[in-house]
Design an enzyme around this catalytic site. Structure first.
Site, PDB file in Angstrom:
ATOM      1  N   ILE A   1     -22.642  25.149  -6.242  1.00 48.60           N
ATOM      2  CA  ILE A   1     -21.761  25.955  -5.514  1.00 48.60           C
ATOM      3  C   ILE A   1     -22.883  26.838  -4.605  1.00 48.60           C
ATOM      4  CG2 ILE A   1     -21.603  27.849  -7.317  1.00 48.60           C
ATOM      5  CD1 ILE A   1     -19.174  28.961  -6.268  1.00 48.60           C
ATOM      6  N   SER A   2     -22.622  27.052  -3.314  1.00 52.42           N
ATOM      7  CA  SER A   2     -23.265  27.980  -2.342  1.00 52.42           C
ATOM      8  C   SER A   2     -24.891  27.424  -2.408  1.00 52.42           C
ATOM      9  CB  SER A   2     -23.284  29.323  -2.956  1.00 52.42           C
ATOM     10  OG  SER A   2     -23.754  30.193  -2.130  1.00 52.42           O
ATOM     11  N   TRP A   3     -25.864  28.085  -2.863  1.00 47.76           N
ATOM     12  CA  TRP A   3     -27.262  27.809  -3.019  1.00 47.76           C
ATOM     13  C   TRP A   3     -27.280  26.400  -3.834  1.00 47.76           C
ATOM     14  CZ3 TRP A   3     -30.610  26.753  -6.676  1.00 47.76           C
ATOM     15  CH2 TRP A   3     -31.935  26.714  -6.601  1.00 47.76           C
TER      16      TRP A   3
ATOM     17  N   THR B   1     -20.627  25.581   0.367  1.00 50.49           N
ATOM     18  CA  THR B   1     -21.931  25.281   0.674  1.00 50.49           C
ATOM     19  C   THR B   1     -22.295  24.679   1.852  1.00 50.49           C
ATOM     20  OG1 THR B   1     -23.976  24.443  -0.317  1.00 50.49           O
ATOM     21  CG2 THR B   1     -22.053  22.914  -0.095  1.00 50.49           C
TER      22      THR B   1
END
Length: 285
Positions: A108-110, A134
């Site tokens: 998730i995300s980074w 992401t």
């Protein structure tokens, strides 16, 4: 709550990682569901506790591996910074230490950037890939500059009042209506690591992009994106979907933190994707 019984420290090379492994509570039949764990890779600055609501919403028979990145939560910070391209060996080493040849990987995300890098560098270790909120790194459609400026410091992880103040603007979705939920997700149960751990994560993505390599991604991929995500505009998910040949795009109503803020809804989509081949096999007892 994360069980203190399942949390432990594991040495991967010279790096000590705080790890939580949720084993199946009961084994009803032999199946790939319990043989292949789901490895979760969190967003920047967040300890493994952030995704506890999502883990609780998953089938209890599914093994789940979570860990704190170096310098985050309970994992000590390394002496020198690292880069995303050097981290696949850390993930592979963690799977080796836990006795798994392969994993389903959700980032998730980074963490979605690291999940992409892992699948590109070590496709033999990734069965299925889930990318949540992401983007492909430096070559992406960025969020609003004011939002990105707030991401340059770990203040929201250290100041609950500030976290509630910026939650709606920063995370969108359900955080606009109830910023206290976002504050509690970041502060009620998560562990705080040293500030330099956050900056190490920021440094690690400098110059990194997966965009020209996305057509080479081998694992089947599910892309989950919120229609109100100020950090990662949904257009990035649409671009990735066009470039990743074996991908499915699921755009949900909500923002950047919905995987933890509304876990039941998104856990159902993730489980259906991970179990698609099991359904085809029949899973006979």
């Amino acid at each position: 709550m994360v069980s203190t019984v399942s949390v432990r420290s594991i040495a991967v090379g010279r790096q000590l990682l705080r790890v939580d492994v949720r084993p199946p509570r009961r084994v009803l039949r032999a199946s790939r569901r319990r043989e292949t764990p789901l490895l979760l890779i969190n967003g920047i600055g967040a300890s493994l506790e952030l995704l506890q609501p999502f883990v609780d919403a998953l089938d209890p028979q599914r093994p789940v591996i979570r860990f704190d990145m170096p310098g985050i939560g309970g994992s000590p910070a390394p002496v020198v910074p690292y880069h995303l391209v050097t981290l696949p060996s850390l993930l592979a080493g963690l799977l080796d230490q836990l006795g798994y040849e392969q994993a389903d990987v959700l980032g998730i995300s980074w963490g979605g950037g690291l999940a992409q890098q892992f699948a590109l560098s070590r496709p033999d270790r990734v069965r299925r890939l889930v990318l949540v909120a992401t983007a492909p790194g430096a070559l992406m459609v960025p969020g609003h500059p004011r939002v990105l400026l707030r991401m340059l410091t770990p203040r929201r992880h250290r100041d609950p009042g500030y976290a509630a103040h910026v939650a709606g603007e920063l995370y969108g979705g359900s955080a606009r209506e109830d910023p206290i939920v976002a504050r509690d997700l970041l502060h009620a149960t998560t562990r705080l690591g040293p500030a330099r751990g956050y900056y190490y994560q920021l440094i690690s993505i400098l110059g990194w992009t997966s965009l020209p390599r996305l057509p080479r991604l081998r694992p089947p991929t599910l892309i989950l994106a919120g229609d109100d995500d100020p950090i990662i505009p949904v257009v990035n998910a649409r671009i990735m979907h066009r470039l990743i040949r074996r991908s499915t795009l699921h755009v949900y109503q909500g923002g950047h933190l919905e995987l933890a803020a509304d876990p039941e809804r998104l856990a159902a989509a993730v489980q259906a994707f991970l179990d698609a081949d099991l359904t085809a096999e029949g899973n006979q007892p």
